[in-house]
Write an enzyme that holds these catalytic residues in place. Sequence first.
Site, PDB file in Angstrom:
ATOM      1  N   ASN A 149     -16.648  19.239 -19.696  1.00 37.71           N
ATOM      2  CA  ASN A 149     -15.575  20.021 -20.335  1.00 37.71           C
ATOM      3  C   ASN A 149     -15.786  21.537 -20.303  1.00 37.71           C
ATOM      4  O   ASN A 149     -14.842  22.288 -20.127  1.00 37.71           O
ATOM      5  CB  ASN A 149     -15.298  19.516 -21.755  1.00 37.71           C
ATOM      6  CG  ASN A 149     -16.497  19.579 -22.655  1.00 37.71           C
ATOM      7  OD1 ASN A 149     -17.647  19.646 -22.207  1.00 37.71           O
ATOM      8  ND2 ASN A 149     -16.258  19.565 -23.945  1.00 37.71           N
ATOM      9  N   GLY A 224     -23.389  15.796 -24.235  1.00 38.06           N
ATOM     10  CA  GLY A 224     -22.461  14.760 -23.790  1.00 38.06           C
ATOM     11  C   GLY A 224     -22.111  13.833 -24.936  1.00 38.06           C
ATOM     12  O   GLY A 224     -22.169  14.227 -26.112  1.00 38.06           O
ATOM     13  N   SER A 225     -21.782  12.609 -24.595  1.00 38.75           N
ATOM     14  CA  SER A 225     -21.266  11.683 -25.605  1.00 38.75           C
ATOM     15  C   SER A 225     -22.384  11.066 -26.451  1.00 38.75           C
ATOM     16  O   SER A 225     -23.553  11.041 -26.036  1.00 38.75           O
ATOM     17  CB  SER A 225     -20.500  10.563 -24.908  1.00 38.75           C
ATOM     18  OG  SER A 225     -21.388   9.839 -24.078  1.00 38.75           O
ATOM     19  N   GLY A 229     -26.138   9.880 -25.384  1.00 38.71           N
ATOM     20  CA  GLY A 229     -27.212  10.538 -26.146  1.00 38.71           C
ATOM     21  C   GLY A 229     -28.146   9.537 -26.807  1.00 38.71           C
ATOM     22  O   GLY A 229     -29.371   9.698 -26.799  1.00 38.71           O
ATOM     23  N   GLU A 244     -26.882  17.452 -27.868  1.00 39.29           N
ATOM     24  CA  GLU A 244     -25.651  18.083 -28.379  1.00 39.29           C
ATOM     25  C   GLU A 244     -24.532  17.096 -28.082  1.00 39.29           C
ATOM     26  O   GLU A 244     -24.113  16.960 -26.931  1.00 39.29           O
ATOM     27  CB  GLU A 244     -25.397  19.421 -27.669  1.00 39.29           C
ATOM     28  CG  GLU A 244     -26.483  20.463 -27.865  1.00 39.29           C
ATOM     29  CD  GLU A 244     -26.502  21.051 -29.266  1.00 39.29           C
ATOM     30  OE1 GLU A 244     -25.532  20.849 -30.022  1.00 39.29           O
ATOM     31  OE2 GLU A 244     -27.495  21.704 -29.610  1.00 39.29           O
ATOM     32  N   CYS A 278     -15.900  19.565 -27.859  1.00 42.58           N
ATOM     33  CA  CYS A 278     -16.719  18.836 -28.849  1.00 42.58           C
ATOM     34  C   CYS A 278     -16.389  19.292 -30.258  1.00 42.58           C
ATOM     35  O   CYS A 278     -16.303  18.492 -31.176  1.00 42.58           O
ATOM     36  CB  CYS A 278     -18.203  19.026 -28.546  1.00 42.58           C
ATOM     37  SG  CYS A 278     -18.701  20.752 -28.489  1.00 42.58           S
TER      38      CYS A 278
HETATM   39  P1  NAP Z   1     -21.119  11.751 -20.906  1.00 41.37           P
HETATM   40  O1  NAP Z   1     -20.324  10.677 -20.286  1.00 41.37           O
HETATM   41  O2  NAP Z   1     -22.117  11.386 -21.936  1.00 41.37           O
HETATM   42  O3  NAP Z   1     -21.812  12.525 -19.688  1.00 41.37           O
HETATM   43  C1  NAP Z   1     -22.587  13.685 -19.875  1.00 41.37           C
HETATM   44  C2  NAP Z   1     -23.637  13.787 -18.777  1.00 41.37           C
HETATM   45  O4  NAP Z   1     -24.558  12.692 -18.913  1.00 41.37           O
HETATM   46  C3  NAP Z   1     -23.060  13.675 -17.369  1.00 41.37           C
HETATM   47  O5  NAP Z   1     -23.761  14.549 -16.517  1.00 41.37           O
HETATM   48  C4  NAP Z   1     -23.349  12.217 -17.011  1.00 41.37           C
HETATM   49  O6  NAP Z   1     -23.430  11.986 -15.626  1.00 41.37           O
HETATM   50  C5  NAP Z   1     -24.713  12.037 -17.666  1.00 41.37           C
HETATM   51  N1  NAP Z   1     -25.091  10.637 -17.920  1.00 41.37           N
HETATM   52  C6  NAP Z   1     -24.286   9.559 -18.023  1.00 41.37           C
HETATM   53  N2  NAP Z   1     -25.021   8.441 -18.260  1.00 41.37           N
HETATM   54  C7  NAP Z   1     -26.324   8.827 -18.298  1.00 41.37           C
HETATM   55  C8  NAP Z   1     -27.549   8.147 -18.505  1.00 41.37           C
HETATM   56  N3  NAP Z   1     -27.605   6.841 -18.716  1.00 41.37           N
HETATM   57  N4  NAP Z   1     -28.703   8.858 -18.506  1.00 41.37           N
HETATM   58  C9  NAP Z   1     -28.678  10.193 -18.307  1.00 41.37           C
HETATM   59  N5  NAP Z   1     -27.535  10.897 -18.087  1.00 41.37           N
HETATM   60  C10 NAP Z   1     -26.370  10.231 -18.094  1.00 41.37           C
HETATM   61  O7  NAP Z   1     -20.170  12.845 -21.582  1.00 41.37           O
HETATM   62  P2  NAP Z   1     -18.817  13.483 -20.994  1.00 41.37           P
HETATM   63  O8  NAP Z   1     -17.730  12.485 -21.064  1.00 41.37           O
HETATM   64  O9  NAP Z   1     -19.084  14.179 -19.712  1.00 41.37           O
HETATM   65  O10 NAP Z   1     -18.555  14.641 -22.067  1.00 41.37           O
HETATM   66  C11 NAP Z   1     -17.781  14.486 -23.196  1.00 41.37           C
HETATM   67  C12 NAP Z   1     -18.618  14.317 -24.436  1.00 41.37           C
HETATM   68  O11 NAP Z   1     -19.533  15.418 -24.568  1.00 41.37           O
HETATM   69  C13 NAP Z   1     -17.785  14.350 -25.705  1.00 41.37           C
HETATM   70  O12 NAP Z   1     -18.262  13.372 -26.601  1.00 41.37           O
HETATM   71  C14 NAP Z   1     -18.028  15.745 -26.253  1.00 41.37           C
HETATM   72  O13 NAP Z   1     -17.793  15.866 -27.632  1.00 41.37           O
HETATM   73  C15 NAP Z   1     -19.457  15.948 -25.894  1.00 41.37           C
HETATM   74  N6  NAP Z   1     -19.793  17.367 -25.895  1.00 41.37           N
HETATM   75  C16 NAP Z   1     -20.664  17.850 -26.849  1.00 41.37           C
HETATM   76  C17 NAP Z   1     -20.944  19.214 -26.909  1.00 41.37           C
HETATM   77  C18 NAP Z   1     -21.896  19.772 -27.933  1.00 41.37           C
HETATM   78  O14 NAP Z   1     -22.393  20.873 -27.701  1.00 41.37           O
HETATM   79  N7  NAP Z   1     -22.153  19.104 -29.043  1.00 41.37           N
HETATM   80  C19 NAP Z   1     -20.352  20.085 -25.990  1.00 41.37           C
HETATM   81  C20 NAP Z   1     -19.479  19.552 -25.041  1.00 41.37           C
HETATM   82  C21 NAP Z   1     -19.210  18.206 -24.997  1.00 41.37           C
HETATM   83  P3  NAP Z   1     -22.127  11.441 -14.823  1.00 41.37           P
HETATM   84  O15 NAP Z   1     -21.122  12.523 -14.896  1.00 41.37           O
HETATM   85  O16 NAP Z   1     -22.641  11.182 -13.470  1.00 41.37           O
HETATM   86  O17 NAP Z   1     -21.687  10.187 -15.540  1.00 41.37           O
END
Ligand code: NAP
Length: 470
Positions: A149, A224-225, A229, A244, A278
Site C-alpha cells: 500500500n 503487513g497483515s 505477522g 507493524e 493501516c
Molecule cells: P501481507 O499479505 O501480509 O504481505 C506483506 C508482505 O509479506 C509481502 O511482501 C508478502 O509477500 C510477504 N509475505 C507473505 N507471506 C509471507 C510469509 N509466510 N513469510 C514472510 N513474508 C510473507 O500484507 P499486504 O496485504 O501486502 O498489506 C496489507 C496489510 O498490511 C494490512 O493489514 C495493513 O493494515 C498492513 N499494514 C500495516 C502498516 C503498519 O505500519 N502498521 C502499514 C501498512 C500496511 P507477497 O507479496 O509475495 O505475498
Amino acid sequence: MDMLIGGKHVSSDDLEEVKNPYNGEVIDTIPIAHLQTAELAIAEANKAKDSLCEMSAFKVSNKLFDVVEKLKDNREDFARLLTLEVGKPINESLVELDRSIETLKLAAEEAKRIYGESVPLDAGLNGKGFFAFTQRVPLGVVAAITPFNYPLNLTIHKIAPAIACKNTVIVKPPTEAPLTVMKFCELLNDEFPDGVVNTVTGYGSEVGDYLVTSPDVNKISFTGSITTGLMISQKAGMKKVTLELGGNDPMVVLKDANIDKAVKGVINGAFLNAGQVCMGVKRIIIEDEIADEFAEKLVMETEKLVMGNPLSSDTTLGTLISEKAARHVEETVNNAVKEGAKILTGGVRDGAFYEATVIDNVTQDMDLVVRETFGPVAPIIRVGSIEEAISVANDTEYGLQAGVFTESYSSAMKCAQEIEAGTVFINKQSTFRTDNMPFGGFKSSGVGKEGIKYAVEEMTKTKLIGLNLR
Ligand code: NAP
C-alpha cells in the site's frame, strides 16, 4: 526488472508480470526467486557487513544524504511508477515521494546520533573502581518484508535506519507492487559497497519464509497483515522481530465536536489510497445527538471525490490494488447491508475501483468492522455516551492509532487515556503520521516501533564495556 544481489543483477527462470490495476496493462516483469537465490542474498549480505562497519558514521550519513538528492532528482519518475503499480492518484504518490525523501533525510541525520551512555557501576554492589559505558552495535543482517500500500516509504522506514546503524539489508518487496522499491535499491547500491542492500523478489510464502527462518538473518522488520505477522513471530526463532500490522482505527466523534473538522478527517482518513491504509479511519463512533447532521455533511463531501485515471491530477480516488481486493470489499459491505446497515452513498464496484462509501447503522458485531476492511468505506456506529464510545473503540483485537473529536479537554483526556492504541490524536483523524514519531500499535496491531530513532533502537543491540581501574 532484475533483483540486486551482492551488487549484481540477478534474474530467475520464473517471471511474474506486474500489472497496472487501472487498466490491466503489464508494466514490467519481476523474477520469482526460489530458495537458492534467497540463500545467495543472505550470503552476500553477511559478506558485506565488514565493509559497511568500516565506514565512518560521517561517511554513512553523507552517502545517505547523496541518495536523498538522487531521489529528489527522480521524484516525478518514481511517483509515476508508484501510481502505475499501486493505482493510487498521482498527487498521493507525490506525497509518498516527499515523505520517502523526508524519511531518508531523517535516517541520514540519525546516522550521526548513535550514542551510548556511561553507566555508574559503583552504584551497584562491588562496582567501585569501574569505568563503564554502553555502545549500540548493529545486529548484522536485517530482512525488510513490506506490503503493497505504501511500498516505497514503508520500505525506506526499514532500509534507511538499518543502514544508518550499519546493518546490511535484504529487501523482500510486495509481489503486487515491487517496482519502486527495486528501483530505489538501485540508487542505494550506487552509493554503498556491494551487498549492503539486496533485493529478493518472489512469493512471501517461499522466499519471505526462508528469510524469516534463516539463522543467518539477525532481524526481521515486517509490515503487513496480522495473519502473516503472527506466522513470522512463530517462526523467527531467536532473531529480533518488529511487526507493524493491521489497524481498525476508530474515530470517536463526541457531541461537542466541531462537525466540519470531523467530516474533513473522515475524507482524509477513510478514503486516502482507496482506504488501503493501516491507520485509515475504519470505524466512526459517533454520539447520537449529532450523527444525522454529521452523516449528511459526510455524504456531501464524499460525493465530491473524483474517481478516475490515477495518473490524472484531478483524480482523488484511485483503484484498489486489484479487482480481487475490490470484490472482497464489495462482498463485505453487501454482507453488512444484509445484516441491517444502510449505504448512504457509494457501494458500487467497477473492476478494481470501489466507490467511496458511507454506510450507516453499523453495529460493532458486523464483519465490516470486526475485521480490517481495506477499502474506501466509512462505517458509522452510533452510540449514546462517551463511555459507550470508548468501550466500542476498544472492542477490537487491533490497537494501531485513534482519533477523537471533541472541544472538551476533560473528554479529550479521558479518551486519550482509556483508548487502547499506540497513538491517540485529539481533533485529528488516526490517518496521520510524521516520519520521526514513534509509530507502532498495541494489541494485535504490532510489536515494536518505527520512526527513524525508534527503528534504530530496534536494529541495534546494547553492549556494555567495563574497565576495571583498580
Ligand atoms: P501481507 O499479505 O501480509 O504481505 C506483506 C508482505 O509479506 C509481502 O511482501 C508478502 O509477500 C510477504 N509475505 C507473505 N507471506 C509471507 C510469509 N509466510 N513469510 C514472510 N513474508 C510473507 O500484507 P499486504 O496485504 O501486502 O498489506 C496489507 C496489510 O498490511 C494490512 O493489514 C495493513 O493494515 C498492513 N499494514 C500495516 C502498516 C503498519 O505500519 N502498521 C502499514 C501498512 C500496511 P507477497 O507479496 O509475495 O505475498
